[in-house]
Design a protein around this motif. Structure first.
Motif, short mmCIF file in Angstrom:
data_model
loop_
_atom_site.label_atom_id
_atom_site.label_comp_id
_atom_site.label_asym_id
_atom_site.label_seq_id
_atom_site.Cartn_x
_atom_site.Cartn_y
_atom_site.Cartn_z
N LYS A 503 -30.22 5.42 3.21
CA LYS A 503 -28.43 5.29 3.55
C LYS A 503 -28.05 3.97 4.54
CE LYS A 503 -27.68 7.06 7.45
NZ LYS A 503 -27.65 8.34 8.89
N ASN A 504 -29.82 3.90 5.26
CA ASN A 504 -29.45 2.34 5.44
C ASN A 504 -29.88 1.00 4.62
OD1 ASN A 504 -29.60 3.02 8.29
ND2 ASN A 504 -31.47 4.09 8.43
N LEU A 505 -30.32 1.72 3.86
CA LEU A 505 -30.88 0.04 2.80
C LEU A 505 -29.05 0.40 2.16
CD1 LEU A 505 -33.93 1.20 1.66
CD2 LEU A 505 -33.60 -1.31 2.62
N GLU A 506 -29.24 0.85 1.91
CA GLU A 506 -27.20 1.14 1.14
C GLU A 506 -26.40 -0.20 2.25
OE1 GLU A 506 -26.63 4.65 -0.12
OE2 GLU A 506 -28.23 4.71 -1.57
N ILE A 507 -26.63 0.86 3.43
CA ILE A 507 -25.50 -0.17 4.54
C ILE A 507 -26.08 -1.68 4.25
CG2 ILE A 507 -24.93 -0.61 6.66
CD1 ILE A 507 -25.31 2.86 7.15
N ILE A 508 -26.47 -1.60 4.58
CA ILE A 508 -27.31 -3.41 4.72
C ILE A 508 -26.92 -4.18 3.39
CG2 ILE A 508 -29.60 -5.09 3.94
CD1 ILE A 508 -29.18 -3.56 7.34
N LYS A 509 -27.15 -3.40 1.83
CA LYS A 509 -26.78 -4.47 0.91
C LYS A 509 -25.02 -4.76 0.53
CE LYS A 509 -27.34 -3.67 -3.81
NZ LYS A 509 -27.72 -1.85 -5.35
N ASN A 510 -24.25 -3.37 1.11
CA ASN A 510 -23.07 -3.31 0.75
C ASN A 510 -22.50 -3.98 2.22
OD1 ASN A 510 -23.60 -2.42 -1.78
ND2 ASN A 510 -24.15 -0.68 -1.33
N SER A 511 -22.44 -3.22 3.08
CA SER A 511 -21.39 -3.94 4.42
C SER A 511 -21.69 -5.33 4.81
CB SER A 511 -21.61 -2.83 5.69
OG SER A 511 -21.28 -2.92 6.80
#
Length: 599
Positions: A503-511
């Motif tokens: 979840k946190n990696l996806e935030i870093i990638k997309n946010s």
């Protein structure tokens, strides 16, 4: 009337005669007085005059210091040593250190980084990002020209991107432009279209631009074989003036000359000579004999062999990380986070930095950022590790009483540690083996060639792997740690998975929200530190050995780099000579133009 004029003329001559006679009489009087003085008085007189002149000169010099400033001046030659023959002085193909060094000097990009890491215009006059962050409009500077005098146009950008993306060319830069389209608006304007927002996209616009009018007639087969790969024409601060070759037609020296029409201004140093050496010993001899001013090609173990007492090392941080990755699927003893954490605690990272790298590297306790205080120590903690490697077993005896005993789970702990056949890595592996042995852990070091290491990583065929990775941005963490990346070509070689981490990696990638990203990054670092699927150990420095007083360059070397060739990012501002000018009259652009004409 004529009589009156004659009278006036006589009167004027009389007045002049009387004035001259008066001056003569005064001079004679003072001269006779001076001659009549005692020798002592004459000596005192001239001593006073001499002291007065000294004070006057000092006063004028002090006054001038207040109103004069020192500025760089044009001229001089810088001699640099490299190891290995450059094959691709070409931004699309550059792969070796020598390739990248010369490519940085000869080519320029749409944008460039300054010494502080800020992106500034290079060939571009403007870069505009759309509100949805999906398009970037590039406007080229009308004055941008290649070193053969041809104007840099939108066609050159589109051509370079097409070559980067061509699978037959196999450019190292291809991954930066996957799924990105380029649209020509006019000769000076292009638009990059992204499918998803990417906050670091502008950094990708620092790639060098190829001149289409030179390269477009070459097939893909000819592209990598062209003479322009070794005798290129770019638009950067320096151009190839001459290539010196040996009897085997191999280059031994590149003579670069300043490009006076470089878009950001003529470089102050007239010439840069790149001397090519076969090995480190030749390089050291060149430094000791004064043939070269600097090199970035010696590691720390060679510094003491350079006998020139004026040497200095300019160290810059690189965005690499050397760590030990664990693969519990190959060794069940490594399944427990306690065991992995204990192995981390046993490693004395500071000793590795001091004994192997002589201080020219940085110990780290984070798998991404050194800016977070995770409460770990760079020195070994045997007692704490011992506690983590023991467990208490409770049993019921025949008398029905509870019995407890402490068992060392490290008694039969044996780990195969794989690493590459690189001197530094082998030394680090030996040191880790020594540290782990303090608790009786058996370590078998397996050394592989770089090609074999690549195969081992691809197949995940290791128990523990000591190797390096390059993490330029927090977005790169996705490839290394997201659960979707467990299978090659993904880089999650440990196989570690966690819903929270994903979840946190996806935030870093997309946010694009900085606050949300920082919170996610902190959570990622804390989880990886607690679970220890890998042990971060050290990061390398770029160590630039320079003979002091050769030139004024130290303030123009970035403190942080992606790769060592970035030491040349501000080479235009390096200088050897300087001059002093009045503050009140100094206008930088005007002064540089005048210097350009004079020199």
């Amino acid at each position: 009337m004529e009589t009156n004029n004659l009278i006036d003329s006589d009167n004027k001559r009389n007045r002049v005669y009387k004035f001259k006679k008066k001056i003569s009489d005064v001079y004679s009087s003072y001269f006779l007085t001076y001659k009549s003085l005692p020798v002592y008085n004459i000596t005192v007189f001239w001593t006073a005059v001499f002291i007065g002149l000294i004070f006057l000169i000092l006063s004028l010099n002090s006054l001038s210091d207040r109103f004069l400033i020192t500025i760089p001046s044009y001229g001089g030659t810088w001699n640099e040593g490299v190891v290995g023959i450059p094959r691709y002085i070409n931004p699309v193909l550059a792969n070796s250190e020598a390739d990248k060094d010369l490519t940085t000097l000869v080519y320029s990009g749409i944008l460039k980084k300054d010494v502080n890491g800020n992106l500034i215009n290079d060939l571009a006059s403007n870069v505009e990002e759309s509100e949805d962050h999906l398009s970037f409009t590039i406007t080229l500077n009308d004055k941008a020209k290649f070193q053969d005098g041809k104007k840099v146009t939108a066609d050159d950008i589109i051509f370079t991107i097409s070559k980067i993306g061509d699978k037959d060319i196999n450019s190292p830069l291809a991954i930066n432009f996957e799924g990105i389209d380029v649209e020509k608006i006019d000769d000076s304007t292009v638009i990059f279209h992204l499918k998803k927002p990417y906050m670091y996209f502008k950094e990708n616009l620092t790639f060098g631009i190829l001149p289409k009018h030179i390269w477009s007639n070459l097939s893909n087969e000819e592209f990598s074989l062209s003479i322009y790969n070794t005798e290129p024409i770019g638009s950067g601060p320096y151009k190839i003036n001459k290539v010196v070759r040996n009897t085997n037609n191999l280059p031994t020296k590149y003579i670069l000359k300043e490009y006076k029409d470089y878009i950001l201004g003529r470089p102050f140093i007239d010439n840069i000579n790149i001397y090519i050496y076969k090995n480190n010993n030749e390089l050291i001899s060149a430094l000791n004999y004064g043939d070269i001013n600097a090199t970035n090609y010696l590691d720390q173990s060679y510094f003491s062999k350079v006998k020139n007492t004026n040497k200095e090392i300019i160290s810059s941080s690189l965005s690499n990380l050397f760590s030990i990755s664990f693969n519990p699927s190959k060794n069940p003893s490594l399944v427990s986070a306690n065991t992995r954490t204990a192995l981390n605690l046993l490693i004395n990272k500071q000793e590795i930095i001091n004994q192997i790298f002589f201080g020219y590297a940085r110990e780290t306790d984070s798998l991404f950022s050194n800016n977070l205080d995770l409460g770990t120590s760079s020195i070994s903690n045997i007692d704490q590790a011992k506690k983590l490697l023991t467990k208490t077993i409770t049993t019921i005896g025949k008398d029905k009483k509870k019995q407890t005993q402490t068992v060392d789970i490290n008694q039969n702990l044996e780990i195969n540690l794989a690493t590459a056949d690189i001197d530094d890595l082998k030394k680090v592996a030996d040191k880790i083996k020594e540290d782990w042995a303090k608790l009786g852990i058996t370590v078998n070091i397996k050394v592989y060639s770089l090609s074999d290491i690549s195969d081992i990583i691809k197949k995940r065929d290791f128990e523990a792997l000591l190797f390096g990775s390059i993490i330029n941005h927090d977005t790169d963490l996705y490839a290394y740690w997201h659960s979707s990346q467990r299978v090659y070509p993904g880089l999650n070689i440990t196989g570690y998975t966690s819903k929270n981490l994903d979840k946190n990696l996806e935030i870093i990638k997309n946010s694009l929200d900085e606050s949300e990203r920082n919170k996610a990054l902190n959570s990622i670092n804390e989880e990886l530190n607690e679970e220890s699927p890998a042990i971060p150990i050290y990061s390398n420095n770029s160590n630039y050995l320079v003979i002091k007083n050769s030139a004024n360059i130290e303030n123009f070397i970035p403190a942080t780099m992606k790769e060592s060739s970035e030491r040349f990012l501000d080479v235009r501002d390096w200088y050897i000579y300087k001059e002093r000018v009045w503050k009140i009259s100094y206008i930088k652009t005007l002064t540089e133009k005048l210097q350009n004409i004079i020199h």
